[in-house]
Write an enzyme that holds these catalytic residues in place. Sequence first.
Site, PDB file in Angstrom:
ATOM      1  N   CYS A 116      72.994   0.959 112.177  1.00  0.00           N
ATOM      2  CA  CYS A 116      72.347   0.260 110.947  1.00  0.00           C
ATOM      3  C   CYS A 116      72.852  -0.911 110.638  1.00  0.00           C
ATOM      4  O   CYS A 116      72.286  -1.959 110.799  1.00  0.00           O
ATOM      5  CB  CYS A 116      72.566   1.189 110.025  1.00  0.00           C
ATOM      6  SG  CYS A 116      71.336   2.605 109.604  1.00  0.00           S
ATOM      7  N   HIS A 137      71.245  -1.637 103.182  1.00  0.00           N
ATOM      8  CA  HIS A 137      72.620  -1.359 104.012  1.00  0.00           C
ATOM      9  C   HIS A 137      73.452  -2.282 104.485  1.00  0.00           C
ATOM     10  O   HIS A 137      73.815  -2.343 105.832  1.00  0.00           O
ATOM     11  CB  HIS A 137      72.159  -0.142 105.121  1.00  0.00           C
ATOM     12  CG  HIS A 137      73.458   0.631 105.586  1.00  0.00           C
ATOM     13  ND1 HIS A 137      73.497   1.806 106.379  1.00  0.00           N
ATOM     14  CD2 HIS A 137      74.646   0.846 104.847  1.00  0.00           C
ATOM     15  CE1 HIS A 137      74.761   2.265 106.532  1.00  0.00           C
ATOM     16  NE2 HIS A 137      75.460   1.810 105.476  1.00  0.00           N
TER      17      HIS A 137
HETATM   18 CA    CA Z   1      69.998   2.930 111.471  1.00  0.00          CA
END
Ligand code: CA
Length: 514
Positions: free
Chosen positions: A90, A146
């Site tokens: 991510c 994120h």
């Molecule tokens: Ca991810």
Amino acid sequence: MHLIKYSFYAIVITMAFASCRSTQKEDTKNPNLVYVFPDQMRKQAMSFWDTPEFKGAIRTKADPVKTPQLDKFAKEAAVLTNAVSNCPLCSPHRGSLFSGLYPGKTGVALNCNSDRPISSLREDAICISDVLSEEGYNLAYFGKWHLDFPTPNDPVNPGNYVDPRRPAWDTYSPKAKRHGFDYWYSYGTWDVHKDPHYYDNEGNRYDPKEWSPMHEANQVISYLKNEKGQRDSDKPFAIFVSMNPPHNPYNSIDDCLEEDYERYKNIPLDELLHRDNAKTDMDKAQSAPFYFANVTGVDREFGRIVQQLKDMGEYDNTIVVFSSDHGETMCSQGVADAKNSIYSEAFDIPFLIKWPELKKGFTDNLLLGTPDIMPTLLGLMGYEDKIPDEVQGNDYANALKGDEKSKRPESALYIKNVNGEKDEEGLVQSYFPVSRGIKTHRYTLELVIDRQHQLKSTKFFDDDLDPYQLNSLPVDKNDPVVKGLLKEMAYWLKHSDDPWYKDEILSNWIVYEK
Ligand code: CA
């Protein structure tokens, strides 16, 4: 042909003047951008690969999934068959996507959580959103971000973390960390797909109790319609939509829409997971129908956004991208981890891009890496001279446009980092570059090291002869093929100023040019 094209634009521009509207929208020099990237959507999970136009474009079977909207879009887009997420995780992917830097330079070498103060997107990194904001665009962000180190900064409960878990993963990103995005409807990271939450520009929280991709598409459509005056309609817009699904958990209809699950629920697992390397006896195999239901649902929501652009007459002047963070192994190779590996199912990503002059689809085997996306988009938008000096990725706009003289990469670097040193409180103080690898159009090679920087294991596949990567070949550093791959690795490790280059890791294998 060219004359016809230019006279067409002349008519469009004349009409724009005649209608006394701002010419900005019609002026093809300032295209809009809509970039949609679900999280764990693997390249193989798109049904157009099995249609006559695309048959044979990838070496392996595609998943038996239904993506009618992407199938339609692919006919209007450049469909990349070899795009990768260099560090298929991510936060590292996202940091590179926005900044055009490799993970070692973005500040985000590891996934962001409250145990990792060293992993947070650099506030001084110049992101694509910073550049476009400077150029007069409206910038909107929807969904999962994120990219920030979680701190106790919950705007609704001051002094507390947003996330009750420890370490905390989810967090609130205040205005100072939004890199030019002036419209914000986002969160850090959260995996309850039918109970998502979002923070707006001012830090107000919303808990819509709706499957998140559908809710986000609704928000994007409202933004495009400008229903609440979300944007300045005279400005071009750039929108990033980060849908979390498909992302685990995919265990039940709590994670997807029932109508999508209906399509897959009666298909035997060995038909759903029909790739030659899939292990259908893994517990995770039960996730397959829910995974594909998420893919089909995301496809529909992407299609709704595209349709809105068409309905409002902006589609032809908008760069539209569909990609993902990284893939999903989904029982291939018998590995449980969805991502963070060099296997094709995790490392490769979908990458479909349509830009204003492009009217018909084609496939391209360009080895596009994550840091190349930002400069390539800026190049396609006509802002090649605004690409920040620090950017490490390459602008492949001309390569995509078919310029045969334009430079194309021979390979793409693979990066895997894990926690390094920790302090007394257990906070991570450094990252350890546990493996590096390389992918060319034919081969995949990974070298894994131990903490003493000695070679621990390798993976080496001839993807032409072994497209499912079932037979890892022995690695002889004197073999001409291996030598060539190590040379490619040396190039990228130096180019990205990687720790392997700086510390001359495995210098008995890799010849570093100092
Ligand atoms: Ca991810």
